[in-house]
Design a protein around this motif. Structure first.
Motif, PDB file in Angstrom:
ATOM      1  N   THR A 174       0.983  -5.666   6.844  1.00 53.92           N
ATOM      2  CA  THR A 174       0.182  -4.955   5.925  1.00 53.92           C
ATOM      3  C   THR A 174       0.719  -3.489   5.676  1.00 53.92           C
ATOM      4  OG1 THR A 174      -1.843  -4.424   6.970  1.00 53.92           O
ATOM      5  CG2 THR A 174      -1.761  -6.538   5.686  1.00 53.92           C
ATOM      6  N   MET A 175       1.024  -2.937   6.758  1.00 55.95           N
ATOM      7  CA  MET A 175       1.640  -1.682   6.713  1.00 55.95           C
ATOM      8  C   MET A 175       2.748  -1.527   6.431  1.00 55.95           C
ATOM      9  SD  MET A 175       2.896   0.323  10.010  1.00 55.95           S
ATOM     10  CE  MET A 175       4.280  -0.391  10.384  1.00 55.95           C
ATOM     11  N   ALA A 176       3.934  -2.565   6.368  1.00 54.07           N
ATOM     12  CA  ALA A 176       5.323  -2.531   6.087  1.00 54.07           C
ATOM     13  C   ALA A 176       5.399  -2.638   4.677  1.00 54.07           C
ATOM     14  CB  ALA A 176       6.136  -3.381   6.912  1.00 54.07           C
ATOM     15  N   TYR A 177       4.853  -3.850   4.061  1.00 50.25           N
ATOM     16  CA  TYR A 177       5.122  -4.417   2.799  1.00 50.25           C
ATOM     17  C   TYR A 177       3.872  -3.835   1.735  1.00 50.25           C
ATOM     18  CZ  TYR A 177       7.998  -7.957   4.677  1.00 50.25           C
ATOM     19  OH  TYR A 177       9.065  -8.683   5.316  1.00 50.25           O
ATOM     20  N   PRO A 178       4.564  -3.376   0.723  1.00 51.88           N
ATOM     21  CA  PRO A 178       3.184  -2.948  -0.413  1.00 51.88           C
ATOM     22  C   PRO A 178       2.971  -4.585  -0.816  1.00 51.88           C
ATOM     23  CG  PRO A 178       5.516  -1.939  -0.990  1.00 51.88           C
ATOM     24  CD  PRO A 178       5.707  -2.837   0.243  1.00 51.88           C
ATOM     25  N   PRO A 179       1.572  -4.506  -1.269  1.00 55.51           N
ATOM     26  CA  PRO A 179       0.817  -5.829  -1.465  1.00 55.51           C
ATOM     27  C   PRO A 179       1.677  -6.659  -2.460  1.00 55.51           C
ATOM     28  CG  PRO A 179      -0.736  -3.866  -1.497  1.00 55.51           C
ATOM     29  CD  PRO A 179       0.592  -3.425  -1.237  1.00 55.51           C
ATOM     30  N   PHE A 180       2.170  -5.923  -3.458  1.00 52.81           N
ATOM     31  CA  PHE A 180       2.761  -6.942  -4.576  1.00 52.81           C
ATOM     32  C   PHE A 180       4.090  -7.551  -4.121  1.00 52.81           C
ATOM     33  CE2 PHE A 180       5.966  -7.764  -7.942  1.00 52.81           C
ATOM     34  CZ  PHE A 180       4.779  -8.033  -9.195  1.00 52.81           C
ATOM     35  N   MET A 181       5.017  -6.696  -3.226  1.00 56.01           N
ATOM     36  CA  MET A 181       6.036  -7.503  -2.523  1.00 56.01           C
ATOM     37  C   MET A 181       5.682  -8.485  -1.779  1.00 56.01           C
ATOM     38  SD  MET A 181       8.453  -6.125  -3.966  1.00 56.01           S
ATOM     39  CE  MET A 181       9.739  -6.917  -3.016  1.00 56.01           C
ATOM     40  N   LEU A 182       4.632  -8.365  -0.692  1.00 54.38           N
ATOM     41  CA  LEU A 182       4.374  -9.425  -0.055  1.00 54.38           C
ATOM     42  C   LEU A 182       3.866 -10.631  -0.716  1.00 54.38           C
ATOM     43  CD1 LEU A 182       2.749  -9.398   3.502  1.00 54.38           C
ATOM     44  CD2 LEU A 182       1.734 -10.785   1.974  1.00 54.38           C
ATOM     45  N   THR A 183       3.110 -10.460  -1.505  1.00 54.78           N
ATOM     46  CA  THR A 183       2.410 -11.495  -2.509  1.00 54.78           C
ATOM     47  C   THR A 183       3.664 -12.273  -3.012  1.00 54.78           C
ATOM     48  OG1 THR A 183       0.491 -10.340  -2.879  1.00 54.78           O
ATOM     49  CG2 THR A 183       0.573 -12.111  -4.047  1.00 54.78           C
ATOM     50  N   ILE A 205      -4.105  -7.013 -13.070  1.00 57.10           N
ATOM     51  CA  ILE A 205      -5.288  -7.176 -12.131  1.00 57.10           C
ATOM     52  C   ILE A 205      -5.891  -5.978 -12.259  1.00 57.10           C
ATOM     53  CG2 ILE A 205      -4.341  -9.015 -10.702  1.00 57.10           C
ATOM     54  CD1 ILE A 205      -3.736  -6.680  -8.628  1.00 57.10           C
ATOM     55  N   ASP A 206      -5.037  -4.703 -12.457  1.00 55.60           N
ATOM     56  CA  ASP A 206      -5.551  -3.388 -12.789  1.00 55.60           C
ATOM     57  C   ASP A 206      -6.538  -2.829 -11.663  1.00 55.60           C
ATOM     58  OD1 ASP A 206      -4.346  -3.182 -15.279  1.00 55.60           O
ATOM     59  OD2 ASP A 206      -5.916  -4.367 -16.051  1.00 55.60           O
ATOM     60  N   HIS A 207      -5.897  -3.150 -10.488  1.00 59.53           N
ATOM     61  CA  HIS A 207      -6.822  -2.846  -9.245  1.00 59.53           C
ATOM     62  C   HIS A 207      -6.563  -1.311  -9.022  1.00 59.53           C
ATOM     63  CE1 HIS A 207      -8.411  -2.982  -5.403  1.00 59.53           C
ATOM     64  NE2 HIS A 207      -7.724  -2.208  -4.914  1.00 59.53           N
ATOM     65  N   LYS A 208      -7.554  -0.599  -8.834  1.00 55.76           N
ATOM     66  CA  LYS A 208      -7.680   0.913  -8.578  1.00 55.76           C
ATOM     67  C   LYS A 208      -8.789   0.946  -7.389  1.00 55.76           C
ATOM     68  CE  LYS A 208      -6.189   2.738 -12.971  1.00 55.76           C
ATOM     69  NZ  LYS A 208      -4.856   2.936 -12.593  1.00 55.76           N
ATOM     70  N   GLY A 209      -8.097   1.194  -6.093  1.00 55.42           N
ATOM     71  CA  GLY A 209      -8.995   1.222  -5.157  1.00 55.42           C
ATOM     72  C   GLY A 209      -8.844   2.488  -4.196  1.00 55.42           C
ATOM     73  N   GLU A 210      -9.341   2.742  -3.056  1.00 54.89           N
ATOM     74  CA  GLU A 210      -9.224   3.675  -2.155  1.00 54.89           C
ATOM     75  C   GLU A 210      -7.857   3.768  -1.653  1.00 54.89           C
ATOM     76  OE1 GLU A 210     -11.177   5.335   2.008  1.00 54.89           O
ATOM     77  OE2 GLU A 210     -11.881   3.489   1.095  1.00 54.89           O
ATOM     78  N   PHE A 211      -7.095   2.787  -1.309  1.00 55.58           N
ATOM     79  CA  PHE A 211      -5.858   2.864  -0.664  1.00 55.58           C
ATOM     80  C   PHE A 211      -4.708   2.206  -1.512  1.00 55.58           C
ATOM     81  CE2 PHE A 211      -8.769   2.077   2.777  1.00 55.58           C
ATOM     82  CZ  PHE A 211      -8.729   3.375   3.576  1.00 55.58           C
ATOM     83  N   PHE A 212      -5.044   1.482  -2.566  1.00 56.17           N
ATOM     84  CA  PHE A 212      -3.773   0.573  -3.113  1.00 56.17           C
ATOM     85  C   PHE A 212      -4.427   0.931  -4.848  1.00 56.17           C
ATOM     86  CE2 PHE A 212      -4.150  -1.229   0.646  1.00 56.17           C
ATOM     87  CZ  PHE A 212      -2.964  -1.280   1.272  1.00 56.17           C
ATOM     88  N   ASN A 213      -3.283   1.189  -5.809  1.00 57.30           N
ATOM     89  CA  ASN A 213      -3.419   0.914  -7.202  1.00 57.30           C
ATOM     90  C   ASN A 213      -2.267   0.000  -7.519  1.00 57.30           C
ATOM     91  OD1 ASN A 213      -5.494   2.732  -7.603  1.00 57.30           O
ATOM     92  ND2 ASN A 213      -3.962   4.576  -7.425  1.00 57.30           N
ATOM     93  N   VAL A 214      -2.788  -1.193  -8.143  1.00 59.05           N
ATOM     94  CA  VAL A 214      -1.564  -2.180  -8.478  1.00 59.05           C
ATOM     95  C   VAL A 214      -2.111  -2.770  -9.871  1.00 59.05           C
ATOM     96  CG1 VAL A 214      -0.684  -4.388  -7.875  1.00 59.05           C
ATOM     97  CG2 VAL A 214      -1.459  -2.708  -6.063  1.00 59.05           C
ATOM     98  N   ARG A 215      -1.188  -2.822 -10.613  1.00 66.38           N
ATOM     99  CA  ARG A 215      -1.341  -3.280 -12.078  1.00 66.38           C
ATOM    100  C   ARG A 215      -1.412  -4.900 -12.216  1.00 66.38           C
ATOM    101  NH1 ARG A 215       1.407  -4.465 -16.933  1.00 66.38           N
ATOM    102  NH2 ARG A 215      -0.090  -3.674 -18.632  1.00 66.38           N
ATOM    103  N   GLY A 216      -0.336  -5.511 -11.627  1.00 66.62           N
ATOM    104  CA  GLY A 216      -0.245  -6.860 -11.767  1.00 66.62           C
ATOM    105  C   GLY A 216       0.454  -6.981 -13.314  1.00 66.62           C
ATOM    106  N   PRO A 217       0.486  -8.254 -13.915  1.00 67.89           N
ATOM    107  CA  PRO A 217       0.348  -9.770 -12.841  1.00 67.89           C
ATOM    108  C   PRO A 217       1.524  -9.868 -12.133  1.00 67.89           C
ATOM    109  CG  PRO A 217       1.147 -10.092 -14.960  1.00 67.89           C
ATOM    110  CD  PRO A 217       0.973  -8.726 -14.989  1.00 67.89           C
TER     111      PRO A 217
END
Length: 437
Positions: free
Chosen positions: A103-112, A194-206
């Motif tokens: 999880t340190m190396a891959y942005p969540p979108f890329m890993l998913t 998904i419009d996720h805006k959190g403490e560590f990650f901002n990811v729009r998706g889909p």
């Protein structure tokens, strides 16, 4: 009648094989053929999955230098597990393939996206071993000076998993309609940001991949600390662990199941597999001599200490091999691994700890003997533990074709003869095979 069967999987590195040994493969497995052959053998033997470990650095903790690590080929060289998982998955019919990705190396979108793609390429047999990485040297390859503290790493991982789940769910299962008559491939109303805006990650998706056969890969985890166990009980389909004997195995599994139940999960959906390093021979005497020969080899202690230094970020070269460790050690690296290794208070010398780490601490119970003797012991242990299975590996995680054959053509038939292991696969998807029993 109670089903006595348990699951059997394999834990490996995409590193040189047993290149120094007479039955090694020469230490150049980089085209993947050796490991693809190995996967085919495990597929024929009805293993659940093969799991490829990973690290993202060249270690230089032991002796303050990378020299010994490279000379011994311990931790480095190590190639990327994801392409190998694809190759092994496409060369087999039923075996699950698990890649370790941090999880340190891959942005969540890329890993998913990568996981979804591999699950499609392997027709629903991919799994992700979820790690946060535990080495500052790895962090320094990813725009950091050092890793965050462990608690923050877990907080980041919790949010990371939240994002991953949202991305996998950003396409509804029936979003792909393939309506040729009306020219509609995917129903836009069933694909969502998904419009996720959190403490560590901002990811729009889909996500921009179609839903894969499993929807989500199988999630594998190895949490050992209380915080790690909570993380694993929350997310994992399978948990891998090293425990101290049958009592330790049972205690760990019972604890995970209790945590899962408290979280509202069905504990039977989580398969806990315990690491073992069986030593097999045609006679018990032969197996014991083989075990002793490995433990006493000139290279073995150095290999183990180079590896342990790289994992825990503690330089074990500073300590006398023939004396106990002078103090209880702590680390921001893999603390669970360190605690198991140092056995503080046991009075064992560092040399003895290294031998334990290879022959005992990597193995949840001693398994030395003929295939029938080892199979019998495995069955007895699993009956006491209550499930769910074992994860085969070797003392230094290096493997030879000879060792694989000893397990697949010797141990597996002995297990199958006792009704302890499947003789055929019933399902196409990895998650379904794991939940079969």
């Amino acid at each position: 009648m109670t089903d006595k069967r348990f699951h059997l999987s394999w834990f490996m590195n995409f590193t040189p094989d047993e290149w120094r040994e007479p039955f090694g493969n020469g230490g150049t497995p980089w085209d993947g053929e050796f490991y693809i052959e190995m996967a085919k053998m495990l597929d024929r033997a009805c293993f659940d999955y093969i799991m490829i470990e990973d690290k993202l650095m060249v270690p230089e903790i032991y002796g303050g230098s990378r020299d010994l690590a490279l000379k011994a080929a311990m931790i480095a060289p190590k190639h990327d597990p994801a392409p190998l998982a694809v190759a092994m998955g496409m060369a087999t019919q039923h075996l699950g393939v698990i890649a370790t990705m941090s999880t340190m190396a891959y942005p969540p979108f890329m890993l998913t996206r990568l996981s979804s793609t591999i699950d499609s390429l392997t027709k629903g047999r991919f799994g992700w071993n979820v790690v946060t990485s535990a080495e500052d040297l790895a962090a320094q390859n990813f725009n950091m000076d050092a890793l965050p503290p462990r608690e923050q790493r877990y907080a980041m991982a919790d949010e990371y998993m939240e994002v991953v789940h949202k991305l996998f769910e950003s396409w509804e299962p029936d979003a792909v309609v393939l309506d040729r008559e009306n020219g509609v491939y995917a129903d836009p109303s069933k694909v969502h940001t998904i419009d996720h805006k959190g403490e560590f990650f901002n990811v729009r998706g889909p996500l921009n991949t179609v839903p894969s056969p499993q929807g989500k890969p199988v999630f594998v985890q190895a949490g050992a600390s209380p915080r790690g166990r909570d993380f694993a009980a929350t997310h994992a389909d399978s948990i891998v662990s090293v425990a101290n004997g049958v009592e330790g195995m049972k205690a760990f599994r019972d604890d995970i199941r209790a945590r899962a139940e408290k979280l509202g999960r069905n504990p039977d959906d989580i398969k806990v597999l315990f690491c073992i390093t069986p030593t097999l021979g045609e006679t018990e005497k032969e197996a014991r001599e083989k075990y002793d020969r490995v433990m006493m080899s000139d290279n073995f202690v150095t290999d183990i200490l180079v590896s342990m230094s790289g994992i825990t970020e503690i330089d074990f070269a500073q300590f006398d091999l023939d004396k106990p460790l002078p103090e209880k050690l702590v680390t921001n690296g893999e603390s669970g691994t360190l605690d198991k290794f140092q056995q503080w208070g046991s009075g064992k010398t560092l040399r003895e700890l290294a031998a334990d780490s290879g022959g005992g601490m990597v193995s949840s119970l001693e398994l030395i003997g003929t295939p029938d003797q080892v199979a019998e012991r495995m069955g007895e242990a699993m009956a006491e533990v209550g499930g769910d299975g074992f994860l085969v590996t070797t003392p230094t995680l290096r493997v030879s074709r000879r060792y694989v054959v000893e397990v697949t053509d010797g141990l597996v038939p002995a297990l199958q003869k006792r009704g302890l292991m499947r003789t055929e696969y019933k399902h196409k998807l990895l998650r379904d095979n794991l939940r079969e029993f």
